[in-house]
Design a protein around this motif. Sequence first.
Motif, PDB file in Angstrom:
ATOM      1  N   THR A 118       1.085  -1.158   0.115  1.00  0.00           N
ATOM      2  CA  THR A 118       0.141   0.281  -0.086  1.00  0.00           C
ATOM      3  C   THR A 118       0.999   0.768   0.193  1.00  0.00           C
ATOM      4  OG1 THR A 118      -1.753  -1.582   0.597  1.00  0.00           O
ATOM      5  CG2 THR A 118      -2.091   1.234   1.103  1.00  0.00           C
ATOM      6  N   LEU A 119       0.099   2.186  -1.092  1.00  0.00           N
ATOM      7  CA  LEU A 119       1.380   3.340  -0.764  1.00  0.00           C
ATOM      8  C   LEU A 119       0.383   4.407  -0.214  1.00  0.00           C
ATOM      9  CD1 LEU A 119       2.662   3.161  -4.705  1.00  0.00           C
ATOM     10  CD2 LEU A 119       3.637   2.083  -2.507  1.00  0.00           C
ATOM     11  N   PRO A 120       1.356   4.886   0.610  1.00  0.00           N
ATOM     12  CA  PRO A 120       0.315   6.249   1.177  1.00  0.00           C
ATOM     13  C   PRO A 120       0.794   7.449   0.261  1.00  0.00           C
ATOM     14  CG  PRO A 120       2.295   5.998   1.720  1.00  0.00           C
ATOM     15  CD  PRO A 120       2.479   4.917   1.269  1.00  0.00           C
ATOM     16  N   GLN A 121       1.100   7.757  -1.221  1.00  0.00           N
ATOM     17  CA  GLN A 121       1.007   8.704  -1.478  1.00  0.00           C
ATOM     18  C   GLN A 121       1.596   7.695  -2.822  1.00  0.00           C
ATOM     19  OE1 GLN A 121       2.906  12.045   0.540  1.00  0.00           O
ATOM     20  NE2 GLN A 121       5.123  10.866  -0.407  1.00  0.00           N
ATOM     21  N   GLY A 122       1.697   8.424  -3.809  1.00  0.00           N
ATOM     22  CA  GLY A 122       2.358   8.325  -4.975  1.00  0.00           C
ATOM     23  C   GLY A 122       1.227   8.073  -5.622  1.00  0.00           C
ATOM     24  N   VAL A 123       0.597   8.338  -6.417  1.00  0.00           N
ATOM     25  CA  VAL A 123      -0.109   8.055  -7.462  1.00  0.00           C
ATOM     26  C   VAL A 123      -0.629   9.535  -8.375  1.00  0.00           C
ATOM     27  CG1 VAL A 123      -2.991   7.701  -8.266  1.00  0.00           C
ATOM     28  CG2 VAL A 123      -1.936   6.458  -6.414  1.00  0.00           C
ATOM     29  N   ILE A 124      -0.260  10.163  -9.635  1.00  0.00           N
ATOM     30  CA  ILE A 124      -0.292  11.536 -10.385  1.00  0.00           C
ATOM     31  C   ILE A 124      -0.422  11.313 -11.723  1.00  0.00           C
ATOM     32  CG2 ILE A 124       2.000  12.106  -9.018  1.00  0.00           C
ATOM     33  CD1 ILE A 124       3.885  11.396 -11.063  1.00  0.00           C
ATOM     34  N   ALA A 125      -0.815  12.191 -12.314  1.00  0.00           N
ATOM     35  CA  ALA A 125      -0.558  12.379 -13.761  1.00  0.00           C
ATOM     36  C   ALA A 125       0.371  13.095 -14.093  1.00  0.00           C
ATOM     37  CB  ALA A 125      -2.587  12.988 -14.366  1.00  0.00           C
ATOM     38  N   ALA A 126       1.458  12.547 -15.117  1.00  0.00           N
ATOM     39  CA  ALA A 126       2.797  12.872 -15.683  1.00  0.00           C
ATOM     40  C   ALA A 126       1.555  14.599 -16.420  1.00  0.00           C
ATOM     41  CB  ALA A 126       3.091  12.152 -16.216  1.00  0.00           C
TER      42      ALA A 126
END
Lengths: 201, 201
Positions: A122-130
């Motif tokens: 589980t990533l606590p953060q890290g979702v982006i649209a480049a």
Amino acid sequence: MEELLTQLTEELTKRLFVEMEASGRHVHVTSQQAQTLFGTDLTPKRPLSQPGQFLAEQRVSVVGPKGRMEHVAVLGPTRPEGQVELSLTDGVSLGLRPPVRLSGDVSDTPGVTLEGPCGTVTLPQGVIAAQRHIHMTPEDAKLQNVKDGQIVRLKTLTSRPVVFEDVAIRVSPKFRTFVHLDYDEANACGFRPGDLARILP
Amino acid sequence: MEELLTQLTEELTKRLFVEMEASGRHVHVTSQQAQTLFGTDLTPKRPLSQPGQFLAEQRVSVVGPKGRMEHVAVLGPTRPEGQVELSLTDGVSLGLRPPVRLSGDVSDTPGVTLEGPCGTVTLPQGVIAAQRHIHMTPEDAKLQNVKDGQIVRLKTLTSRPVVFEDVAIRVSPKFRTFVHLDYDEANACGFRPGDLARILP
């Protein structure tokens, strides 16, 4: 004569245009996350346009609050922090709202769960649209008169032409010169592989 | 004073900007096709921004060579010819390559199969990606100095600004003034409902 023309065209193209590429959704993981997900480090399947970067044999499922995506590409080498790059369209399917960021800039972004054949991370953060960007060698940046960190406008020479504003220039001797768009952007301009774009003055 | 300011803002907005809308994938059918698919004519669920147009209660599955999409919106009223409007992203999922066309211009476009609760209809042609366009009333077209059929450049006032080239102006007293983008375009420019765009001189 033939050879001279080819050479001249290549030189002019380097000064006037940049080749475009579309990046599909993909995941970056740390070495430890790779061990948890796959029980092994990442193994290269094929090289990408940027030197040293590769598509891994391993794939993951990305699980958001509203949906999941299977067989998502994992890119190597491993990094100091996990990151998931989605299009805004993907974000809608998963129930996430990725902010538009440059790769690596993940503070205060949504988290997400990754499922591999050997475990879950589980990533606590890290979702982006480049954020759309142009990788450039120092030589090409000089030829086109732009600098690392500069924001430019970019006109696509495509079937559905668009001028993208807010395109970030990234210069490094480790890069090869390519525009990177996500698939929303690529489809909005009717991109086909090999298409060129022009940095507007 | 307050009222004057509001009025002035509205008048200026009409001269300088156009509100944008994103159109999701949808299907138009003939009256006969509606009977085959649903065993009834289309029944309105809610009105759309263009006067007289509505989202129907009925939904269809769209079946392409590589995939299918369920619960696709059907828009009414019925038309003289069936038509399916997809984004290029949708086209990839279905295994179709919709050409970019204005609505109604379906000669030499791919066909597709529609499945309803009562039957199946095979369209020999009619799959398009809608060319981005601006519906305008004659009054608004005059205020913005554009004509029916004109092709303009359109700058989006959005989080991820873009200048769309090749945007078609369509003028009719039956229209309400709105930019129509598909979801590839809407996501490429970071569109949120209520966002405005400007026709570039």
